[in-house]
Structures are given as structure tokens and as C-alpha cells.
Design a protein around this motif. Sequence first.
Motif, PDB file in Angstrom:
ATOM      1  N   UNK A 133     -13.853 -25.148  32.322  1.00 27.14           N
ATOM      2  CA  UNK A 133     -14.430 -23.845  31.962  1.00 27.14           C
ATOM      3  C   UNK A 133     -15.443 -24.000  30.834  1.00 27.14           C
ATOM      4  N   UNK A 134     -15.209 -24.974  29.960  1.00 26.82           N
ATOM      5  CA  UNK A 134     -16.077 -25.150  28.795  1.00 26.82           C
ATOM      6  C   UNK A 134     -17.096 -26.265  29.006  1.00 26.82           C
ATOM      7  N   UNK A 174      -7.135 -13.537  45.812  1.00 27.69           N
ATOM      8  CA  UNK A 174      -7.166 -13.817  44.366  1.00 27.69           C
ATOM      9  C   UNK A 174      -5.799 -13.560  43.735  1.00 27.69           C
ATOM     10  N   UNK A 178      -3.709 -16.423  41.820  1.00 27.06           N
ATOM     11  CA  UNK A 178      -3.263 -16.223  40.443  1.00 27.06           C
ATOM     12  C   UNK A 178      -1.765 -16.447  40.286  1.00 27.06           C
ATOM     13  N   UNK A 190       5.112 -26.641  32.219  1.00 27.51           N
ATOM     14  CA  UNK A 190       5.864 -26.355  30.995  1.00 27.51           C
ATOM     15  C   UNK A 190       7.342 -26.727  31.085  1.00 27.51           C
TER      16      UNK A 190
ATOM     17  N   UNK B 126     -11.242 -14.083  27.759  1.00 25.34           N
ATOM     18  CA  UNK B 126     -10.864 -15.233  28.581  1.00 25.34           C
ATOM     19  C   UNK B 126     -11.233 -16.541  27.896  1.00 25.34           C
ATOM     20  N   UNK B 127     -12.458 -16.607  27.396  1.00 25.60           N
ATOM     21  CA  UNK B 127     -12.883 -17.848  26.762  1.00 25.60           C
ATOM     22  C   UNK B 127     -11.997 -18.154  25.549  1.00 25.60           C
ATOM     23  N   UNK B 130      -8.341 -19.009  26.697  1.00 23.24           N
ATOM     24  CA  UNK B 130      -8.354 -20.302  27.396  1.00 23.24           C
ATOM     25  C   UNK B 130      -8.626 -21.450  26.428  1.00 23.24           C
ATOM     26  N   UNK B 131      -9.480 -21.215  25.445  1.00 28.72           N
ATOM     27  CA  UNK B 131      -9.752 -22.292  24.488  1.00 28.72           C
ATOM     28  C   UNK B 131      -8.539 -22.541  23.587  1.00 28.72           C
ATOM     29  N   UNK B 133      -5.695 -22.996  24.529  1.00 24.64           N
ATOM     30  CA  UNK B 133      -4.919 -24.083  25.141  1.00 24.64           C
ATOM     31  C   UNK B 133      -5.232 -25.418  24.479  1.00 24.64           C
ATOM     32  N   UNK B 134      -6.469 -25.562  24.016  1.00 23.16           N
ATOM     33  CA  UNK B 134      -6.886 -26.837  23.426  1.00 23.16           C
ATOM     34  C   UNK B 134      -6.847 -26.813  21.903  1.00 23.16           C
ATOM     35  N   UNK B 140      -1.509 -20.164  22.536  1.00 24.42           N
ATOM     36  CA  UNK B 140      -1.757 -20.013  23.981  1.00 24.42           C
ATOM     37  C   UNK B 140      -0.463 -19.644  24.703  1.00 24.42           C
ATOM     38  N   UNK B 141       0.594 -20.384  24.405  1.00 24.45           N
ATOM     39  CA  UNK B 141       1.886 -20.104  25.051  1.00 24.45           C
ATOM     40  C   UNK B 141       2.417 -18.728  24.638  1.00 24.45           C
ATOM     41  N   UNK B 144       0.865 -15.783  26.629  1.00 21.74           N
ATOM     42  CA  UNK B 144       1.369 -15.555  27.983  1.00 21.74           C
ATOM     43  C   UNK B 144       2.865 -15.219  27.991  1.00 21.74           C
ATOM     44  N   UNK B 181      -4.087 -11.953  35.685  1.00 22.22           N
ATOM     45  CA  UNK B 181      -5.042 -12.803  34.960  1.00 22.22           C
ATOM     46  C   UNK B 181      -6.215 -13.184  35.868  1.00 22.22           C
ATOM     47  N   UNK B 182      -5.914 -13.576  37.110  1.00 23.51           N
ATOM     48  CA  UNK B 182      -7.008 -14.018  37.978  1.00 23.51           C
ATOM     49  C   UNK B 182      -7.809 -12.862  38.571  1.00 23.51           C
ATOM     50  N   UNK B 185     -10.148 -12.173  35.843  1.00 21.08           N
ATOM     51  CA  UNK B 185     -11.249 -13.146  35.791  1.00 21.08           C
ATOM     52  C   UNK B 185     -12.302 -12.809  36.843  1.00 21.08           C
TER      53      UNK B 185
END
Lengths: 213, 213
Positions: A133-134, A174, A178, A190, B126-127, B130-131, B133-134, B140-141, B144, B181-182, B185
Motif C-alpha cells: 500500500x505504501x 468485496x 474482506x 495472530x 486507512x493509510x 494501515x501504517x 501495522x509497521x 494496530x491490534x 481492530x 473494512x474492505x 476501502x
Amino acid sequence: MAKDSGADATAEGPPSPTSEAKTPRTERGRRTLRTILDAAAAEFGEKGFHEGSISGITTRAGVALGSFYTYFDSKDEVFRALVRDMSGQVRDHVAPRVRDAVDGIDAERLGLESFLEFVRRHKEIYRIIDEAEFVDQASYRDHYAGAVDRIRTRLAAGAARGEIRADAGEVHAWAIMGMNVFLGLRYGVWQEDLAPSEVAAAANDILRRGLAP
Amino acid sequence: MAKDSGADATAEGPPSPTSEAKTPRTERGRRTLRTILDAAAAEFGEKGFHEGSISGITTRAGVALGSFYTYFDSKDEVFRALVRDMSGQVRDHVAPRVRDAVDGIDAERLGLESFLEFVRRHKEIYRIIDEAEFVDQASYRDHYAGAVDRIRTRLAAGAARGEIRADAGEVHAWAIMGMNVFLGLRYGVWQEDLAPSEVAAAANDILRRGLAP
């Protein structure tokens, strides 16, 4: 039966992950390319794109730097190829399982179950696709657009056989994708506290009634 | 009726996005913090975490560097606070809409519809999530896990009222969150070719039959 429905669009085989000019022409070349892509999955899965390096990939692969450049021009290029390769691996892992389905809804159960099994053996796929995505938005979109297309094709085939509601379309596809992605994250990456078959059965039970004609 | 079910766990209000010691004690302080968090959403949403900077945030916010450090010690800290803040914004946007539901399944329709509306006005979510996560896996966890908890609470309340199958549980909640979520998106961030109400109605139709008792 899903078996002879042509529901999965995989018969044409995976597109080459590299550009035309660099497609290996020998069996040995194909093995080397496979080794490099697997090493790239390990490198980027562990370190991420920015920390990952070409030399990390060639060290893991046990190949010379020259072999890497036979197939890829840059770190960006091997990353893009890896995303396409992982999309293709998921598709090729799921497709034969889906062909065993007793009907169109059951195809989605087998699709999710086999996806969960794949994810447990390739947990790095989430990090790699999500980082796309990035790093390369086009690869990220192609990955999900391709998955949705395959689900839509299956739904349409099931609808044509009278097994799935006739109005099942893009929104439904979709929604199903998802579900699968997040069930894969939770029960594949996880925690493995439920068997793939249990997760897939519970999720499919929603679709069994929800997508009935 | 979902209205008096206590199905959404929002009555206690959002937790402060900053640590205890740095919670603003005045209305003016709360406004400054809000301005900084909105500027951080714009900065990280546009540039990403690594390219984004504290000075970029304070310039966008029109506040002095000292004001930033009144609330946050570092770029990492404001990013973590931003993820918590966005989780809270989604929750606080969705919760009052869900209270208008005629039953437990309808609550999920309104939840998705209001989420899609939120996403269209805050595409950067979203960005940023999603970021996370890194940048900060725990945030991130938590994002959700919190969303799944709210869905599980709603499903349990609907089941207690006999509106939803009694066995609806964690797998179902993850499946619903993944759908949302999807769909967000695709129909919130990427393209707005269907109205949120249409997308939510189509997805809810699966659940209406699929989660019936």
C-alpha cells in the motif's frame, strides 16, 4: 457442481512475475528465480521494504548478485514481482481446492479454508501485501482487485447454476474478500486457536443462508 | 430494539488520547490538542509516518513547537495518540447511528453505512491505521480488537433479544468487521460510485438471512 463451472480463472497459469525480457527460459533459471522470490519474501517479511536489501536477498538465496540482476533491476522491481508472485501463489493454492466444492456456496468455504491454511504457512504475506500500500499502490490494488474478480466469477457461476442469489455482485464479492482477509489475519497470523475448517465453516454458514437464491 | 440494549460500549466516552499526565485540563487546552491531532492526521495521511514531521504538524496546526511538547514527547507518541483518536472518532461517529436501529441486524446496516460516510470524509484513516501495522503494532491490534469487541457486544445483545442466532460469536464479528473494512476501502476511499446506504443495504442483506436465529 463447481468442478466444471470454470469458476476459477486459473487455467491460463500465473503471469510471469518478471517483465517479458527477463522471463527465465530454462528450468534452472526458473528454479533460481523461485529461490530469489522466496528469499525476498523472507527478507521483506522479516525486515520490511525499507530495511530489506538486495544483498540480504541474495545472501538468503545463496546466489550471486549477478544472478539477482539477471532477473531484477532494483529493490522496487523485486518487491513488485514478489507481490504479484504472492497473489499468484494464493490463487494457485486455492483454485484446486475450490474445484472440489459441492456447490457455489461450498466453493467459498473451501476457498477460505485453503486460504487460512496458506496464511499459516506464509504469515509474511500480510506484511508484504500491506506494505505494498505504501511502496507500490498499483500492486496493492491489483492484488485485491484480482481476488475480488475470482470471487465474482465464482459467484456468477453459482448464480448461473441456481445455487446463489442472482443479484450477487461486486458488493458481495468485496464483502466476502474482506471477511476472508480479516479471518486470515486473526486466525491465520495472530492466533491459531481454531482450525481453518472451523473458521471457514462458521463464516460459510452466514453465506449459506445469506447468499441463497 | 437496539436503542435500549446498551449494545454500544460508548457511554463512558472516549479515553484521552494522551497519557494521564498530559490530559488538557482547560477547554482551550482541549481545543489545542484537537487541532494538533487533526494536523497530525493531515500530515501522516499525506506524507506517511516516516516522511511526516513534528514541524509539519505544528505548521499545519498553527501552534508553536512548545505547544506540541505540552502534549507529546515525540513523533511516535503523537502517532500512537492519533491511532487511538481515530479509533475513538469512528466509534463515536457510529454509536449514535446504531442506536436508531430497529433490530440487531439493522444495527450492523447502520454501523456500516455510518462508517462509510465517515471514511469518505476521512480517507486518510486507512493509510494511518494501515501504517500503524509497521510503526506501532500494538496500536494496530488495539484498533481492530476494539472494533470487533463492539460488534460482538451488539451481536450478543441482538441474540439476547432473539433477533440474531444464538451462536453468533467471535468468528462472526471478525467476518463482519472484515466486510466493513474492505467495503470502506472500495466504496469509501477508492471510488464513490455507490451511495453508502446502497452498499450497506446490499451487505446487510447477507447478514439479515445469514445471522437470523
